[in-house]
Design a protein around this motif. Structure first.
Motif, PDB file in Angstrom:
ATOM      1  N   TYR A  70      63.717  71.994 122.388  1.00  0.00           N
ATOM      2  CA  TYR A  70      65.149  71.845 122.129  1.00  0.00           C
ATOM      3  C   TYR A  70      65.941  71.193 123.255  1.00  0.00           C
ATOM      4  CZ  TYR A  70      64.486  74.860 118.117  1.00  0.00           C
ATOM      5  OH  TYR A  70      64.085  75.379 116.930  1.00  0.00           O
ATOM      6  N   CYS A  71      65.519  71.360 124.476  1.00  0.00           N
ATOM      7  CA  CYS A  71      66.400  70.967 125.576  1.00  0.00           C
ATOM      8  C   CYS A  71      65.857  69.820 126.410  1.00  0.00           C
ATOM      9  CB  CYS A  71      66.659  72.161 126.485  1.00  0.00           C
ATOM     10  SG  CYS A  71      66.939  73.706 125.609  1.00  0.00           S
ATOM     11  N   CYS A  74      67.147  65.893 126.686  1.00  0.00           N
ATOM     12  CA  CYS A  74      68.319  65.484 127.472  1.00  0.00           C
ATOM     13  C   CYS A  74      68.269  66.006 128.902  1.00  0.00           C
ATOM     14  CB  CYS A  74      69.608  65.985 126.843  1.00  0.00           C
ATOM     15  SG  CYS A  74      69.867  65.394 125.188  1.00  0.00           S
ATOM     16  N   HIS A  75      67.881  67.279 129.044  1.00  0.00           N
ATOM     17  CA  HIS A  75      67.948  67.882 130.373  1.00  0.00           C
ATOM     18  C   HIS A  75      66.716  67.606 131.209  1.00  0.00           C
ATOM     19  CE1 HIS A  75      71.690  70.175 130.010  1.00  0.00           C
ATOM     20  NE2 HIS A  75      71.376  70.316 128.741  1.00  0.00           N
ATOM     21  N   LEU A  82      70.228  65.833 134.172  1.00  0.00           N
ATOM     22  CA  LEU A  82      71.672  65.586 134.115  1.00  0.00           C
ATOM     23  C   LEU A  82      72.306  66.153 135.382  1.00  0.00           C
ATOM     24  CD1 LEU A  82      72.355  66.668 130.433  1.00  0.00           C
ATOM     25  CD2 LEU A  82      72.319  64.348 131.331  1.00  0.00           C
ATOM     26  N   GLY A  84      75.331  66.635 136.175  1.00  0.00           N
ATOM     27  CA  GLY A  84      76.461  67.555 135.949  1.00  0.00           C
ATOM     28  C   GLY A  84      76.014  68.916 135.462  1.00  0.00           C
ATOM     29  N   ALA A  85      74.782  68.987 134.986  1.00  0.00           N
ATOM     30  CA  ALA A  85      74.310  70.262 134.439  1.00  0.00           C
ATOM     31  C   ALA A  85      72.853  70.449 134.815  1.00  0.00           C
ATOM     32  CB  ALA A  85      74.479  70.287 132.923  1.00  0.00           C
ATOM     33  N   LEU A  87      69.941  72.482 135.147  1.00  0.00           N
ATOM     34  CA  LEU A  87      69.520  73.796 134.640  1.00  0.00           C
ATOM     35  C   LEU A  87      68.594  74.534 135.599  1.00  0.00           C
ATOM     36  CD1 LEU A  87      68.940  73.197 130.830  1.00  0.00           C
ATOM     37  CD2 LEU A  87      71.026  73.677 132.059  1.00  0.00           C
ATOM     38  N   LEU A  92      74.120  77.805 138.475  1.00  0.00           N
ATOM     39  CA  LEU A  92      74.458  77.569 137.071  1.00  0.00           C
ATOM     40  C   LEU A  92      73.811  78.644 136.189  1.00  0.00           C
ATOM     41  CD1 LEU A  92      74.623  74.242 135.220  1.00  0.00           C
ATOM     42  CD2 LEU A  92      73.217  76.034 134.241  1.00  0.00           C
ATOM     43  N   TYR A  96      74.947  82.458 133.178  1.00  0.00           N
ATOM     44  CA  TYR A  96      74.482  82.815 131.822  1.00  0.00           C
ATOM     45  C   TYR A  96      73.634  84.073 131.871  1.00  0.00           C
ATOM     46  CZ  TYR A  96      76.263  78.285 130.813  1.00  0.00           C
ATOM     47  OH  TYR A  96      77.099  77.225 130.701  1.00  0.00           O
ATOM     48  N   MET A 105      78.046  78.728 124.614  1.00  0.00           N
ATOM     49  CA  MET A 105      78.237  77.456 125.306  1.00  0.00           C
ATOM     50  C   MET A 105      77.673  76.304 124.478  1.00  0.00           C
ATOM     51  SD  MET A 105      77.144  74.904 127.324  1.00  0.00           S
ATOM     52  CE  MET A 105      75.460  75.433 127.577  1.00  0.00           C
ATOM     53  N   LEU A 106      76.501  76.511 123.900  1.00  0.00           N
ATOM     54  CA  LEU A 106      75.879  75.422 123.139  1.00  0.00           C
ATOM     55  C   LEU A 106      76.697  75.057 121.907  1.00  0.00           C
ATOM     56  CD1 LEU A 106      72.120  76.430 123.335  1.00  0.00           C
ATOM     57  CD2 LEU A 106      73.196  74.470 124.405  1.00  0.00           C
ATOM     58  N   ILE A 110      80.723  68.775 123.710  1.00  0.00           N
ATOM     59  CA  ILE A 110      80.679  68.090 124.999  1.00  0.00           C
ATOM     60  C   ILE A 110      81.084  66.646 124.768  1.00  0.00           C
ATOM     61  CG2 ILE A 110      79.106  67.169 126.719  1.00  0.00           C
ATOM     62  CD1 ILE A 110      77.790  69.817 126.868  1.00  0.00           C
ATOM     63  N   HIS A 115      76.958  69.498 121.234  1.00  0.00           N
ATOM     64  CA  HIS A 115      76.082  69.574 122.406  1.00  0.00           C
ATOM     65  C   HIS A 115      74.671  69.076 122.077  1.00  0.00           C
ATOM     66  CE1 HIS A 115      74.951  72.081 126.190  1.00  0.00           C
ATOM     67  NE2 HIS A 115      74.047  71.151 126.001  1.00  0.00           N
ATOM     68  N   MET A 116      74.156  69.553 120.967  1.00  0.00           N
ATOM     69  CA  MET A 116      72.802  69.172 120.600  1.00  0.00           C
ATOM     70  C   MET A 116      72.812  68.489 119.246  1.00  0.00           C
ATOM     71  SD  MET A 116      71.091  72.789 121.512  1.00  0.00           S
ATOM     72  CE  MET A 116      69.611  72.415 120.604  1.00  0.00           C
TER      73      MET A 116
HETATM   74  C1  HEC Z   1      71.575  65.820 123.180  1.00  0.00           C
HETATM   75  C2  HEC Z   1      71.374  66.112 124.519  1.00  0.00           C
HETATM   76  C3  HEC Z   1      71.361  67.565 124.958  1.00  0.00           C
HETATM   77  C4  HEC Z   1      70.535  68.556 124.505  1.00  0.00           C
HETATM   78  C5  HEC Z   1      69.451  68.460 123.411  1.00  0.00           C
HETATM   79  C6  HEC Z   1      70.875  69.722 125.243  1.00  0.00           C
HETATM   80  N1  HEC Z   1      71.891  69.461 126.122  1.00  0.00           N
HETATM   81 FE1  HEC Z   1      72.741  70.779 127.418  1.00  0.00          FE
HETATM   82  N2  HEC Z   1      74.024  69.383 128.051  1.00  0.00           N
HETATM   83  C7  HEC Z   1      74.040  68.068 127.602  1.00  0.00           C
HETATM   84  C8  HEC Z   1      75.111  67.375 128.264  1.00  0.00           C
HETATM   85  C9  HEC Z   1      75.472  65.892 128.080  1.00  0.00           C
HETATM   86  C10 HEC Z   1      75.746  68.300 129.123  1.00  0.00           C
HETATM   87  C11 HEC Z   1      76.925  68.074 130.012  1.00  0.00           C
HETATM   88  C12 HEC Z   1      76.478  67.529 131.345  1.00  0.00           C
HETATM   89  C13 HEC Z   1      77.668  67.241 132.256  1.00  0.00           C
HETATM   90  O1  HEC Z   1      78.634  68.011 132.142  1.00  0.00           O
HETATM   91  O2  HEC Z   1      77.518  66.357 133.044  1.00  0.00           O
HETATM   92  C14 HEC Z   1      75.019  69.543 128.965  1.00  0.00           C
HETATM   93  C15 HEC Z   1      75.329  70.704 129.646  1.00  0.00           C
HETATM   94  C16 HEC Z   1      74.587  71.860 129.555  1.00  0.00           C
HETATM   95  C17 HEC Z   1      74.797  73.026 130.339  1.00  0.00           C
HETATM   96  C18 HEC Z   1      75.820  73.178 131.428  1.00  0.00           C
HETATM   97  C19 HEC Z   1      77.084  73.861 130.989  1.00  0.00           C
HETATM   98  C20 HEC Z   1      77.852  74.248 132.233  1.00  0.00           C
HETATM   99  O3  HEC Z   1      77.904  75.439 132.498  1.00  0.00           O
HETATM  100  O4  HEC Z   1      78.366  73.342 132.917  1.00  0.00           O
HETATM  101  C21 HEC Z   1      73.879  73.940 129.985  1.00  0.00           C
HETATM  102  C22 HEC Z   1      73.688  75.356 130.532  1.00  0.00           C
HETATM  103  C23 HEC Z   1      73.093  73.348 128.948  1.00  0.00           C
HETATM  104  N3  HEC Z   1      73.538  72.087 128.717  1.00  0.00           N
HETATM  105  C24 HEC Z   1      72.029  73.996 128.346  1.00  0.00           C
HETATM  106  C25 HEC Z   1      71.265  73.411 127.357  1.00  0.00           C
HETATM  107  C26 HEC Z   1      70.170  74.092 126.715  1.00  0.00           C
HETATM  108  C27 HEC Z   1      69.703  75.509 127.038  1.00  0.00           C
HETATM  109  C28 HEC Z   1      69.673  73.256 125.789  1.00  0.00           C
HETATM  110  C29 HEC Z   1      68.513  73.514 124.848  1.00  0.00           C
HETATM  111  C30 HEC Z   1      68.653  74.666 123.947  1.00  0.00           C
HETATM  112  C31 HEC Z   1      70.448  72.030 125.857  1.00  0.00           C
HETATM  113  N4  HEC Z   1      71.401  72.187 126.817  1.00  0.00           N
HETATM  114  C32 HEC Z   1      70.226  70.944 125.076  1.00  0.00           C
HETATM  115  C33 HEC Z   1      73.187  67.490 126.686  1.00  0.00           C
HETATM  116  C34 HEC Z   1      72.208  68.154 125.972  1.00  0.00           C
END
Ligand code: HEC
Length: 407
Positions: A70-71, A74-75, A82, A84-85, A87, A92, A96, A105-106, A110, A115-116
């Motif tokens: 799932y994650c 992108c991450h 990323l 900015g985020a 993990l 950070l 959670y 949050m998800l 964004i 988000h996803m």
């Molecule tokens: C489609 C792409 C994508 C997917 C898939 C994705 N993310 Fe993200 N996520 C992002 C983006 C873009 C950001 C924002 C990054 C930024 O702020 O620079 C982000 C930010 C976050 C943040 C940071 C929030 C904060 O506190 O600032 C977390 C935690 C996070 N994602 C968790 C997850 C998790 C867990 C999954 C899988 C279940 C997931 N993401 C899947 C794109 C994605």
């Protein structure tokens, strides 16, 4: 003394000792297995046996599969793609503390978009939380925590079982959407523990069912036993024989008629209904045992207090009941443990307030997935009977022979 008599004794007792040891092992090994499993992570329970806690060879990284699915797109593989985020950044991850915070949050947008891409995951809160819990564990693992290790034992299963799944939208916005003040935190912890899907609430329900259902029949049985033993009234033996005979009626036969009657009276799913049911089915045996015990108390003592002018009421409270404490205690333990472990009656008569046994069954998901939580839940549910049994086992053994020896 013959030189071999000691050996003779040893060998003549050997079969008995071996059987006892065998029974102990048969009992203890599975219990130990469940106990150890209850501290292991979901991934570890799913992939290896509990005895592997002794050999810390292989490391299973919990949640990697879910994270990759799932994650990772992108991450990134290690969570730091990323900027900015990140993990894998402990600061950070510390934001959670539980998986429902992550879910909230998800669900936020964004940059104006979801988000996803895979939003289906987020729709059903229950399965989302089930997937996100290991993802969170993985994030903790890559951020330097030690949760990925095969040998890591934790109380997390117990915590999860206690609070259950908190899937409602209300809950997520109230409690995980950012309210940080001490009072909201406290309120949310209470809400967690009282969540109807958790074992904490079920524990309270079980107490509310068990204590009155054990006390009421014993009190009534003590009254009846006194009457059968020490009061003269016509048909005494016949009524007593009828009561003893009632014991053979199986409880299952009464389920449907009584459920219908409760429905007519508007008593379905009330605590009073289940107290009455357990009282009805506890009474015949309780009266039988108590009567046998009270009947065997010395007649002279009763005669002397009657001569002193005591009526039945004082004779009961001052003499018969205090002398019957061993019988009351053993009956109490029996009734308590029997009702605590009851599933069928609670399942049928208490649908809105599930008790522990029913809640464990609710925790099983249809795919049989979360049995790491079941192990914790099982231990939570038999903690109290175990304490009751161990602290009162003197009475328990006496209760086993009580009905048989006393005529
Ligand atoms: C489609 C792409 C994508 C997917 C898939 C994705 N993310 Fe993200 N996520 C992002 C983006 C873009 C950001 C924002 C990054 C930024 O702020 O620079 C982000 C930010 C976050 C943040 C940071 C929030 C904060 O506190 O600032 C977390 C935690 C996070 N994602 C968790 C997850 C998790 C867990 C999954 C899988 C279940 C997931 N993401 C899947 C794109 C994605």
């Amino acid at each position: 003394m013959k030189p071999f008599s000691k050996w003779n004794r040893f060998f003549s007792r050997l079969p008995l000792n071996l059987i006892v040891i065998f029974l102990c092992v048969v009992w203890i090994v599975p219990t130990l297995g469940v106990f150890i499993s209850s501290f292991r992570s979901r991934e570890a329970v799913r992939t290896t046996g509990w005895w592997n806690v002794l050999t810390p060879a292989s490391r299973v990284i919990e949640g990697k599969a879910e994270y990759d699915q799932y994650c990772a797109s992108c991450h990134g593989e290690n969570g730091d793609l990323l900027p900015g985020a990140d993990l894998s950044d402990p600061a950070l991850v510390a934001g959670y503390p539980r998986s429902n915070r992550l879910l909230a949050m998800l669900r936020q947008e964004i940059d104006g978009g979801p988000h996803m891409e895979d939003q289906a995951l987020l729709e059903d809160p229950k399965s989302a939380l089930e997937t996100l819990a290991p993802v969170l564990a993985y994030m903790e693992g890559i951020s330097g925590g030690d949760t990925g290790s095969e040998t890591a034992l934790s109380l997390r299963n117990y915590a999860d079982a206690l609070v259950g799944y908190k899937g409602t939208q209300d809950y997520l916005t109230d409690c995980e959407g950012g309210g940080e003040s001490a009072s909201t935190k406290f309120e949310c912890s209470v809400k967690d523990l009282l969540n109807p899907e958790g074992m904490g609430r079920a524990f309270l329900n079980t107490l509310a069912v068990t204590i009155p259902s054990a006390l009421i029949p014993i009190l009534f049985a003590a009254f009846a036993a006194y009457a059968f033993a020490w009061m003269d009234f016509p048909g005494r033996m016949w009524i007593f024989a009828l009561l003893v005979g009632l014991q053979i009626i199986p409880l299952q036969m009464a389920l449907v008629p009584i459920a219908r009657m409760y429905a007519d009276l508007g008593m379905q799913s009330t605590f009073i209904g289940i107290w009455l049911f357990h009282t009805g089915f506890g009474l015949p045996y309780a009266i039988y045992l108590m009567r046998n015990f009270m009947g065997s108390l010395p007649r002279e003592v009763f005669e002397s207090v009657y001569i002193d002018g005591a009526n039945h009421w004082t004779a009961f409270w001052q003499l018969a009941l205090p002398l019957s404490i061993p019988a009351v205690a053993s009956l109490g333990i029996y009734q308590f443990i029997w009702i605590w472990n009851d599933f069928l009656v609670a399942k049928i008569f208490l649908t809105t307030n599930p008790v522990l046994t029913v809640q464990i069954a609710n925790l099983i998901d249809p795919r049989g997935g979360n049995w790491h939580i079941l192990t914790g839940a099982a231990f939570l549910s038999f903690l109290v009977p175990m304490i009751v049994f161990l602290s009162l086992q003197r009475f328990f053994v006496r209760g086993l022979t009580g009905g048989a020896v006393k005529g």
